[in-house]
Write a protein that holds these residues in place. Structure first.
Motif, PDB file in Angstrom:
ATOM      1  N   LYS A   1       0.801  -1.232  -0.034  1.00 28.55           N
ATOM      2  CA  LYS A   1      -0.035  -0.159   0.032  1.00 28.55           C
ATOM      3  C   LYS A   1       0.912   1.326   0.005  1.00 28.55           C
ATOM      4  O   LYS A   1       0.466   2.472  -0.900  1.00 28.55           O
ATOM      5  CB  LYS A   1      -0.885  -0.054   1.152  1.00 28.55           C
ATOM      6  N   LYS A   2       1.954   1.258   0.936  1.00 26.93           N
ATOM      7  CA  LYS A   2       2.919   2.485   0.849  1.00 26.93           C
ATOM      8  C   LYS A   2       3.617   2.525  -0.653  1.00 26.93           C
ATOM      9  O   LYS A   2       3.702   3.542  -0.883  1.00 26.93           O
ATOM     10  CB  LYS A   2       3.966   2.237   1.932  1.00 26.93           C
ATOM     11  N   LEU A   3       3.979   1.435  -0.992  1.00 28.56           N
ATOM     12  CA  LEU A   3       4.566   1.719  -2.324  1.00 28.56           C
ATOM     13  C   LEU A   3       3.671   2.297  -3.538  1.00 28.56           C
ATOM     14  O   LEU A   3       3.953   3.119  -4.299  1.00 28.56           O
ATOM     15  CB  LEU A   3       5.163   0.319  -3.111  1.00 28.56           C
ATOM     16  N   ASN A   4       2.235   1.832  -3.406  1.00 24.62           N
ATOM     17  CA  ASN A   4       1.025   2.416  -4.485  1.00 24.62           C
ATOM     18  C   ASN A   4       0.919   3.616  -4.112  1.00 24.62           C
ATOM     19  O   ASN A   4       0.752   4.704  -5.047  1.00 24.62           O
ATOM     20  CB  ASN A   4       0.068   1.536  -4.426  1.00 24.62           C
ATOM     21  N   PHE A   5       0.906   4.117  -2.923  1.00 28.04           N
ATOM     22  CA  PHE A   5       0.685   5.375  -2.339  1.00 28.04           C
ATOM     23  C   PHE A   5       1.720   6.465  -2.862  1.00 28.04           C
ATOM     24  O   PHE A   5       1.763   7.462  -3.476  1.00 28.04           O
ATOM     25  CB  PHE A   5       0.336   5.632  -0.899  1.00 28.04           C
ATOM     26  N   ALA A   6       3.169   5.888  -2.720  1.00 33.76           N
ATOM     27  CA  ALA A   6       4.249   6.904  -2.916  1.00 33.76           C
ATOM     28  C   ALA A   6       4.291   7.096  -4.587  1.00 33.76           C
ATOM     29  O   ALA A   6       4.458   8.002  -4.967  1.00 33.76           O
ATOM     30  CB  ALA A   6       5.529   6.156  -2.486  1.00 33.76           C
ATOM     31  N   LEU A   7       3.977   6.003  -5.245  1.00 33.17           N
ATOM     32  CA  LEU A   7       3.663   5.954  -6.698  1.00 33.17           C
ATOM     33  C   LEU A   7       2.972   6.927  -7.256  1.00 33.17           C
ATOM     34  O   LEU A   7       3.037   7.595  -8.021  1.00 33.17           O
ATOM     35  CB  LEU A   7       3.745   4.426  -7.411  1.00 33.17           C
ATOM     36  N   ALA A   8       1.821   6.958  -6.469  1.00 30.34           N
ATOM     37  CA  ALA A   8       0.625   7.762  -6.956  1.00 30.34           C
ATOM     38  C   ALA A   8       1.130   9.350  -6.887  1.00 30.34           C
ATOM     39  O   ALA A   8       0.855  10.589  -7.556  1.00 30.34           O
ATOM     40  CB  ALA A   8      -0.548   7.415  -6.129  1.00 30.34           C
ATOM     41  N   ILE A   9       1.644   9.408  -5.701  1.00 29.01           N
ATOM     42  CA  ILE A   9       1.952  10.773  -5.267  1.00 29.01           C
ATOM     43  C   ILE A   9       3.207  11.188  -6.192  1.00 29.01           C
ATOM     44  O   ILE A   9       3.123  12.505  -6.765  1.00 29.01           O
ATOM     45  CB  ILE A   9       2.645  11.114  -3.786  1.00 29.01           C
TER      46      ILE A   9
END
Length: 154
Positions: free
Chosen positions: A2-10
């Motif tokens: 989830k953190k990776l997807n969130f960071a990628l989205a940001i």
């Protein structure tokens, strides 16, 4: 994950914002050119306003002013002639100072007549300033004529 997807989205959003907010050099040049054009337009308007403020008097306004001033000058001439007649009829010697004062006032009156006759009513002359100055001079000369016969000696 989830953190990776969130960071990628940001990161994706930030990159998108940076790319859309940056203008290419051609747009910056166009904006600068528009600013120059608007400044030139503002300068032209300011010059037009200055010319209107410095405008020449209308023909009717000029003629009316000239007639009024000439009437005052003729009135002053009549008063000067009256003073000269009083001096002659007095039968006594009048101070040379009085005669010089009358001559000085008469010369100032002639100068005012020359000044109004030689004024060029055009855009390059400052009509309001000329009008104010000439009115002041005519008023001062009228006061001088009124005060001429007042005797301040006690």
């Amino acid at each position: 994950m989830k953190k990776l997807n969130f960071a990628l989205a940001i990161v994706t959003i930030m990159t998108g914002l940076m790319l859309t907010s940056c203008k290419p050099n051609t747009e910056k040049v166009q904006d600068a050119q528009e600013n120059v054009d608007s400044t030139k337009t503002a300068l032209t308007k300011a010059e037009d306003n200055l010319n209107q403020a410095k405008r020449a008097a209308t023909t009717e306004e000029w003629q009316q002013f000239k007639e009024d001033t000439n009437a005052k000058i003729e009135e002053n001439n009549a008063k000067i002639a009256e003073l000269k007649l009083k001096i002659k009829n007095a039968g006594k010697d009048i101070d040379k100072a009085y005669q010089r004062n009358i001559d000085t006032i008469e010369q100032k009156n002639k100068d005012l007549k020359i000044k109004i006759d030689s004024y060029k009513n055009d855009v390059n002359s400052d009509w309001n300033s000329f009008k104010r100055e000439l009115n002041h001079d005519v008023d001062e000369l009228g006061k001088s004529l009124k005060d001429f016969t007042v005797d301040n000696k006690k």
